[in-house]
Structure formats: structure tokens, C-alpha cells
Design a protein around this motif. Structure first.
Motif, PDB file in Angstrom:
ATOM      1  N   CYS A 134       0.834  -1.204   0.000  1.00  0.00           N
ATOM      2  CA  CYS A 134       0.000   0.000   0.000  1.00  0.00           C
ATOM      3  C   CYS A 134       0.871   1.258   0.000  1.00  0.00           C
ATOM      4  O   CYS A 134       1.782   1.385   0.834  1.00  0.00           O
ATOM      5  CB  CYS A 134      -0.922  -0.007   1.214  1.00  0.00           C
ATOM      6  N   ARG A 136       0.074   4.097   0.900  1.00  0.00           N
ATOM      7  CA  ARG A 136      -0.234   4.963   2.038  1.00  0.00           C
ATOM      8  C   ARG A 136       0.340   4.448   3.358  1.00  0.00           C
ATOM      9  O   ARG A 136       0.891   5.200   4.144  1.00  0.00           O
ATOM     10  CB  ARG A 136      -1.763   5.112   2.189  1.00  0.00           C
ATOM     11  N   CYS A 137       0.150   3.140   3.622  1.00  0.00           N
ATOM     12  CA  CYS A 137       0.452   2.646   4.970  1.00  0.00           C
ATOM     13  C   CYS A 137       1.414   1.473   5.014  1.00  0.00           C
ATOM     14  O   CYS A 137       1.828   1.067   6.098  1.00  0.00           O
ATOM     15  CB  CYS A 137      -0.844   2.295   5.688  1.00  0.00           C
ATOM     16  N   CYS A 170      -4.321  -0.646   0.232  1.00  0.00           N
ATOM     17  CA  CYS A 170      -4.927  -1.725   1.015  1.00  0.00           C
ATOM     18  C   CYS A 170      -6.429  -1.425   1.155  1.00  0.00           C
ATOM     19  O   CYS A 170      -6.908  -0.370   0.731  1.00  0.00           O
ATOM     20  CB  CYS A 170      -4.269  -1.834   2.382  1.00  0.00           C
ATOM     21  N   CYS A 173      -7.165   1.884   3.011  1.00  0.00           N
ATOM     22  CA  CYS A 173      -6.774   3.141   2.365  1.00  0.00           C
ATOM     23  C   CYS A 173      -7.458   3.350   1.013  1.00  0.00           C
ATOM     24  O   CYS A 173      -7.423   4.455   0.462  1.00  0.00           O
ATOM     25  CB  CYS A 173      -5.260   3.195   2.186  1.00  0.00           C
TER      26      CYS A 173
HETATM   27 ZN   LIG Z   1      -3.062   1.199   3.358  1.00  0.00          ZN
END
Ligand SMILES: [Zn+2]
Length: 186
Positions: A134, A136-137, A170, A173
């Protein structure tokens, strides 16, 4: 996307090249990222990549190119259209004793399954699931978010792009489209 599925496909096929088997890799003609007609594997082996039509012309095209091949690979299989009858051709190839590998994306950027992938999964002997990371995370990413001007965007399903247009996300997100943009007639 970004899960390494093409690399995995090529690795699987590379083993057969090393064993002296005749191998052919097909890519959809819609995928204009690949203008070259060969792929160099991790071990430096050149693997010819045949750009194939994805519509009703596919059956004839395939027949002319698989007579001598023991091993067939199909990359980005989600882009083949129903009129290509790709799943039926894959089944025929496998029934004729050939080894068949397919790499495909599960979902489009709306979060909906690619119908062609669903059909191929259902007839597969073995399935490997790969996930990206992901953006983002850092969790495992099973969704692809289309990004335009830095924000999630939704539009035509087939649009080829690199990292500037799509990013792995994910489930937490991923930003879903509004209800009216979800495709319901799957
Ligand atoms: Zn994520």
C-alpha cells in the motif's frame, strides 16, 4: 498492479526455457507500454513476447502461433475481451498437454472484479495470489487506486498508465467510488 505478477509469470516460464521447452509469451495488443517484442528474463534469457489481438480475431491468431509451443504464457489477461473466448482457448491448450500460465489483475480501479479474471480463476489448476504494498500505509495492497492530480479518480476502465496514474492501496486506504459509479451488471 505493482505486485510483481509479470516477473512471477516470466520466472515460471524461464524454468521451462532452461529445460529446453518451447515457450511463447502473449501480451494484449492494448498494452502499448510494451512496444518491444521480447522480454529479457532475470537470468538474461530473451523471451519473445507476442502482441495478441484481444477480440474475436484471437482464436485464429493463437492457433497459428502455438503449434510448436509446449508452454504458453498470457500477461495482463484481464484485458482480453469476452469475444476472444480466452478461457475456452486456455482450457483447450491445457487439455492438449501444454503448460499454460496466466497473470491477471483481480480488480479494476472501481474495486470491481475483472470478469475475464474471474472466469480464468474458476478454471485454473493452481492459483498464486500476489499483493503489492500500500502506497499509504505499507500494508499488503489488493486494490488499485487511480490518481489524477493527486486525488482518487474514476473513469474508463481500461487506461494504461504507470506510477503517475495508479497506486496500490490496502482495503483501509482504498477510496471507493460513489454508489452510482459502481458497476452493478458484473
Ligand atoms: Zn493502506
Amino acid at each position: 498492479m505493482f505486485s510483481g505478477k509479470t516477473s512471477r509469470l516470466i520466472e515460471l516460464m524461464e524454468r521451462h526455457i532452461l529445460a529446453g521447452r518451447k515457450v511463447t509469451l502473449f501480451k494484449p495488443e492494448i498494452d502499448s507500454r510494451y512496444s518491444e517484442n521480447e522480454v529479457v528474463t532475470h537470468k538474461g534469457i530473451k523471451l519473445p513476447a507476442v502482441i495478441a489481438p484481444t477480440d474475436e480475431r484471437f482464436g485464429e491468431f493463437l492457433a497459428a502461433r502455438t503449434r510448436d509451443s509446449n508452454v504458453l504464457g498470457f500477461d495482463e489477461a484481464q484485458f482480453w475481451k469476452p469475444s476472444s473466448r480466452l478461457p475456452q482457448h486456455l482450457e483447450d491448450l491445457a487439455n492438449s498437454g501444454r503448460t499454460v500460465y496466466v497473470a491477471a489483475l483481480n480488480r479494476d480501479h472501481f474495486g470491481n472484479p475483472f470478469r475475464m479474471t474471474v472466469d480464468i480463476l474458476a478454471i485454473s489448476d493452481e492459483i498464486y495470489t500476489l499483493s503489492a504494498v500500500c502506497s499509504r500505509c505499507g500494508s499488503d495492497a489488493i486494490f488499485t487506486q487511480r490518481i489524477i492530480n493527486g486525488s482518487p479518480a474514476f473513469g474508463e476502465i481500461i487506461r494504461i498508465g504507470g506510477k503517475d496514474l495508479y497506486e496500490p492501496r490496502c482495503r483501509n486506504c482504498f477510496v471507493w467510488p460513489s454508489a452510482q459509479k459502481r458497476i452493478t451488471d458484473l
